[in-house]
Design an enzyme around this catalytic site. Structure first.
Site, PDB file in Angstrom:
ATOM      1  N   CYS A   2       0.843  -1.191   0.000  1.00 18.93           N
ATOM      2  CA  CYS A   2       0.000   0.000   0.000  1.00 18.93           C
ATOM      3  C   CYS A   2       0.883   1.247   0.000  1.00 18.93           C
ATOM      4  O   CYS A   2       2.039   1.208   0.400  1.00 18.93           O
ATOM      5  CB  CYS A   2      -0.918   0.086   1.205  1.00 18.93           C
ATOM      6  N   ARG A  27       2.969   0.420  -5.581  1.00 19.16           N
ATOM      7  CA  ARG A  27       2.837  -0.253  -4.287  1.00 19.16           C
ATOM      8  C   ARG A  27       1.529  -1.016  -4.145  1.00 19.16           C
ATOM      9  O   ARG A  27       1.284  -1.671  -3.134  1.00 19.16           O
ATOM     10  CB  ARG A  27       2.936   0.772  -3.151  1.00 19.16           C
ATOM     11  N   TRP A  77      -2.883  -2.525  -1.592  1.00 22.08           N
ATOM     12  CA  TRP A  77      -2.615  -3.906  -2.004  1.00 22.08           C
ATOM     13  C   TRP A  77      -3.207  -4.742  -0.874  1.00 22.08           C
ATOM     14  O   TRP A  77      -2.739  -4.708   0.253  1.00 22.08           O
ATOM     15  CB  TRP A  77      -1.113  -4.154  -2.142  1.00 22.08           C
ATOM     16  N   ASN A 103      -0.364   1.880   6.006  1.00 20.86           N
ATOM     17  CA  ASN A 103       0.421   0.920   5.231  1.00 20.86           C
ATOM     18  C   ASN A 103       1.085  -0.005   6.234  1.00 20.86           C
ATOM     19  O   ASN A 103       1.784   0.466   7.132  1.00 20.86           O
ATOM     20  CB  ASN A 103       1.478   1.663   4.403  1.00 20.86           C
ATOM     21  N   GLY A 104       0.840  -1.313   6.092  1.00 21.83           N
ATOM     22  CA  GLY A 104       1.449  -2.267   7.023  1.00 21.83           C
ATOM     23  C   GLY A 104       0.446  -3.333   7.407  1.00 21.83           C
ATOM     24  O   GLY A 104      -0.601  -3.464   6.782  1.00 21.83           O
ATOM     25  N   GLU A 487      13.796 -17.224 -13.502  1.00 25.08           N
ATOM     26  CA  GLU A 487      13.391 -15.835 -13.741  1.00 25.08           C
ATOM     27  C   GLU A 487      12.541 -15.721 -15.020  1.00 25.08           C
ATOM     28  O   GLU A 487      11.566 -14.976 -15.062  1.00 25.08           O
ATOM     29  CB  GLU A 487      14.640 -14.944 -13.808  1.00 25.08           C
ATOM     30  N   LYS A 491       8.761 -14.297 -14.991  1.00 26.18           N
ATOM     31  CA  LYS A 491       8.281 -13.186 -15.829  1.00 26.18           C
ATOM     32  C   LYS A 491       6.974 -13.584 -16.519  1.00 26.18           C
ATOM     33  O   LYS A 491       6.022 -12.813 -16.558  1.00 26.18           O
ATOM     34  CB  LYS A 491       9.312 -12.791 -16.904  1.00 26.18           C
ATOM     35  N   GLU A 494       4.042 -13.858 -14.000  1.00 23.99           N
ATOM     36  CA  GLU A 494       3.623 -12.566 -13.457  1.00 23.99           C
ATOM     37  C   GLU A 494       2.700 -11.812 -14.400  1.00 23.99           C
ATOM     38  O   GLU A 494       1.719 -11.221 -13.968  1.00 23.99           O
ATOM     39  CB  GLU A 494       4.858 -11.668 -13.202  1.00 23.99           C
ATOM     40  N   HIS A 510      13.190 -36.646 -12.690  1.00 25.36           N
ATOM     41  CA  HIS A 510      12.813 -37.101 -11.348  1.00 25.36           C
ATOM     42  C   HIS A 510      11.397 -36.672 -10.975  1.00 25.36           C
ATOM     43  O   HIS A 510      11.100 -36.475  -9.802  1.00 25.36           O
ATOM     44  CB  HIS A 510      13.826 -36.587 -10.321  1.00 25.36           C
ATOM     45  N   LYS A 609       4.809  -3.731  -6.699  1.00 22.87           N
ATOM     46  CA  LYS A 609       6.242  -3.669  -6.964  1.00 22.87           C
ATOM     47  C   LYS A 609       7.064  -3.647  -5.678  1.00 22.87           C
ATOM     48  O   LYS A 609       8.182  -4.143  -5.645  1.00 22.87           O
ATOM     49  CB  LYS A 609       6.550  -2.420  -7.784  1.00 22.87           C
TER      50      LYS A 609
HETATM   51  C1  G6P Z   1       7.685  -7.900  -5.477  1.00 21.94           C
HETATM   52  C2  G6P Z   1       7.823  -7.519  -6.930  1.00 21.94           C
HETATM   53  C3  G6P Z   1       8.925  -8.350  -7.587  1.00 21.94           C
HETATM   54  C4  G6P Z   1      10.223  -8.210  -6.804  1.00 21.94           C
HETATM   55  C5  G6P Z   1      10.028  -8.597  -5.339  1.00 21.94           C
HETATM   56  C6  G6P Z   1      11.251  -8.245  -4.514  1.00 21.94           C
HETATM   57  O1  G6P Z   1       7.130  -9.159  -5.364  1.00 21.94           O
HETATM   58  O2  G6P Z   1       6.605  -7.684  -7.611  1.00 21.94           O
HETATM   59  O3  G6P Z   1       9.131  -7.914  -8.914  1.00 21.94           O
HETATM   60  O4  G6P Z   1      11.195  -9.013  -7.381  1.00 21.94           O
HETATM   61  O5  G6P Z   1       8.936  -7.854  -4.791  1.00 21.94           O
HETATM   62  O6  G6P Z   1      11.391  -6.857  -4.498  1.00 21.94           O
HETATM   63  P1  G6P Z   1      12.731  -6.084  -4.248  1.00 21.94           P
HETATM   64  O7  G6P Z   1      12.333  -4.634  -4.340  1.00 21.94           O
HETATM   65  O8  G6P Z   1      13.184  -6.459  -2.879  1.00 21.94           O
HETATM   66  O9  G6P Z   1      13.697  -6.477  -5.291  1.00 21.94           O
END
Ligand code: G6P
Length: 614
Positions: A2, A27, A77, A103-104, A487, A491, A494, A510, A609
């Site tokens: 948030c 956020r 969020w 926020n929290g 990764e 991607k 996500e 396995h 994010k």
């Molecule tokens: C969130 C974002 C990801 C990111 C992760 C860690 O889940 O959506 O894209 O990799 O947080 O964030 P940071 O800012 O610690 O890299």
């Protein structure tokens, strides 16, 4: 997560709040809301979903708030309670006199809610936040002082919070406080801007105060009274923000994600600038504050991170172990913090984070710091909470990343690890000089190689169209590209919501191989190097189960034509640098699949994010 904003001053407040929330949309974007003080009462406006919905709610009400100069706002969020209007912030106490944004997460909210309900409070939402509104309401009824009421109420809270509070009786006063969540106050002339993060205030002022945990501030247009955790009046420490206001623009790209993918050659150049001059000269990494003797004595490195940063950390492990011969453990921060970890003064703890605000990683870092480890932070936000905990700080300078799916910050983090590993290898003398020179030469031409990939993406787009309608996707790799498989799959998950999984290819047999049939795409990250032949064999095994085979490769091996249905080619590169080169087409593949499916590329559902809750 948030984001929260607040304003008290002389300007019309609503545009300032909405503009601030727009800067904080990274956020969360499940719902949004504002509360403004009008001449007779506090008016609250809320909407489900993105900020554009709140703008629509506000349009017919302009006359109500056109003279308001104080207010608070929130972008959510969802943690407790579905993303509905009722659960959207601001929340109010029973009489509607108190409005708060938060926020929290309040961990003891259930007990508090029961106590408050027993006293007659009627709850409208399922949130933990509403508890705080009622609690402050109760305290205010006792002490008739907003600052004191906030102080008393927060003493009963367990968990994390950043709070902005206003009261109907106070036309010009906002009370704010925080614990384990970020909060910054921008200082203007006769006005204050409050926000979870700098982008929401930077266009108004460069003077700011970062609130400390458990401090309580009372803001009016011409006063800033700050109380320490013990309730003593203290002088706010004003800092000059090292930021320039930037108009976040897509620069002609359809989405921020595509723009950010295309920025990667410059991101690599930026981070190397000033650190790698010529292949014959040593890497300059003054950011590492460990003495050379201490570096030589290191017997262990632990790296903590989440999400994409965790995958960069996994590549970092390969690099450091290969080049520096120091054992490295990589662990998701959320796991690290709930077990006994063994560290001593010869252990270096590295935190990796784009935002520098991820709650799990901050907690992990605080724990290691308390055990006396040297803390090295790799982050895109040198002004973040994590950066402030660092003994050594490597800023990756990737520039603001707007798209929720991280791309350029990942590449920048990888580059930070190359620099760190080579720097330590030079000090430890753990690698032949000729190899070091060779590696540094190759590192200098990585930007051109990425440019080569970005200059011709038709084949990737074609592949995206061919595979967009699949339900599942498997990525396989071995060695240093196993994190690339993770990764790449992340991607795709996500931003397209396709169930994608990365495997180290040797593990396929396995268990996961049972899932393969003619409907399953298997993308093999087949980069030349020590595991190439092994991965080719694993790809054959998948082909034998009729999987739809895609190769991402820098090999010209003719065998590949018959084995793979699709071949995505990348420029030749030494195996050690292949994670940088192979990730770019995978980012693009995910992007084009998502775009083809008409998904919200930059703001995918359920994500944020910056994740400031554990
Ligand atoms: C969130 C974002 C990801 C990111 C992760 C860690 O889940 O959506 O894209 O990799 O947080 O964030 P940071 O800012 O610690 O890299």
């Amino acid at each position: 997560m948030c984001g929260i904003v607040g304003y008290v001053g002389y300007q019309p407040v609503v545009d300032i709040l909405i503009d601030g929330l727009e800067q904080l949309e990274y956020r969360g974007y499940d719902s949004s809301g504002i509360a403004v003080k009008t001449s007779d009462k506090i008016e609250v406006f809320k909407a489900e979903g993105k900020l554009c919905n709140l703008r629509e709610v506000l349009k017919p009400n302009v006359d109500l708030f056109k003279d308001s100069t104080m207010g608070i706002g929130h972008i959510r969020w969802a943690t407790h309670g579905a993303p509905t209007v009722l659960n959207a912030h601001p929340h109010t106490c029973n009489c509607g006199n108190i409005a708060i944004v938060h926020n929290g997460i309040i961990e003891n909210y259930k007990e508090l809610r029961e106590q408050l309900e027993a006293k007659g409070c009627v709850f409208k939402s399922q949130t933990d936040t509403e508890t705080i509104a009622h609690l402050i309401g109760q305290k205010y009824a006792e002490v008739k002082d907003l600052t004191k009421a906030v102080e008393l109420a927060t003493k009963e809270l367990e968990g994390a919070y950043a709070l902005c509070v206003m009261h109907n009786d106070h036309k010009n006063k906002i009370v704010i406080t925080k614990r384990n969540a970020p909060l910054v106050v921008g200082i203007g002339e006769g006005e204050f801007f409050i926000a979870s993060d700098v982008p929401a205030i930077i266009k108004h002022t460069k003077k700011a105060v970062y609130l400390g945990d458990n401090q309580v501030a009372t803001l009016t247009p011409d006063s800033f009274e700050l109380l320490s955790a013990d309730g003593d009046i203290i002088q706010p420490k004003v800092e000059i923000l090292p930021w320039e206001p930037v108009a976040l623009s897509k620069m002609g790209y359809k989405h921020f994600m595509l723009k950010e993918i295309h920025e990667q050659p410059d991101v690599v150049r930026n981070i190397l600038f000033g650190k790698l001059h010529t292949p014959d000269e040593p890497i300059i990494l003054d950011e590492v504050k460990l003495t050379k003797d201490k570096l030589k004595e290191l017997n262990r490195i632990q790296i903590v991170a989440c999400g994409t940063s965790l995958h960069a950390a996994m590549v970092g492990k390969y690099l450091i172990e290969q080049l520096c011969e120091i054992p490295v453990d990589v662990e998701p921060s959320s796991e690290y913090i709930y077990r006994k970890t063994v560290t001593d003064s010869h252990t270096l703890v590295v935190g990796v984070s784009q935002s520098g605000e991820t709650a799990d990683t901050i907690t992990a870092i605080k724990q290691s710091k308390a055990r006396g480890s040297h803390i090295l932070i790799i982050t895109n936000r040198p002004d973040s909470a994590m950066a402030r905990l660092a003994d050594s700080l490597i800023p990756v300078n990737a520039g603001i990343e707007v798209s929720v799916a991280a791309t350029k910050s990942y590449t920048a983090q990888l580059m930070a690890f190359y620099l760190l590993a080579l720097y330590m290898a030079e000090i430890k003398n753990s690698v032949e000089q000729s190899l070091l020179i060779n590696l540094k030469s190759e590192m200098m031409i990585l930007p051109q190689k990425i440019e080569q990939i970005l200059s011709s993406t038709e084949n990737i787009q074609k592949c995206a169209r061919a595979y967009a309608n699949t339900r599942d996707f498997i990525y396989i790799a071995r060695g240093i590209n196993f994190p690339t498989a993770l990764e790449g799959a992340l991607k795709l998950k996500e931003i397209s919501y396709i169930n994608a999984t990365g495997y180290c290819a040797g593990e396929l047999k396995h268990g996961p191989i049972a899932m393969l049939d003619e409907t399953m795409p298997v993308l093999s990250i087949l980069m030349k190097g020590c595991v190439y032949e092994k991965l080719l064999t694993n790809s054959e095994e998948a082909k034998a189960r009729n999987a739809r085979m895609i190769a991402l490769t820098n090999s010209r091996d003719e065998k590949l034509e018959s084995l793979f249905d699709y071949i995505l080619r990348v420029p030749d590169v030494q195996e050690i640098f292949s994670p940088v080169i192979s990730m770019v087409p995978l980012q693009l593949l995910a992007y084009y699949i998502s775009e083809f499916l008409g998904k919200d590329v930059d703001q995918p559902r359920n994500l944020a994010k910056s994740v400031t809750v554990e």
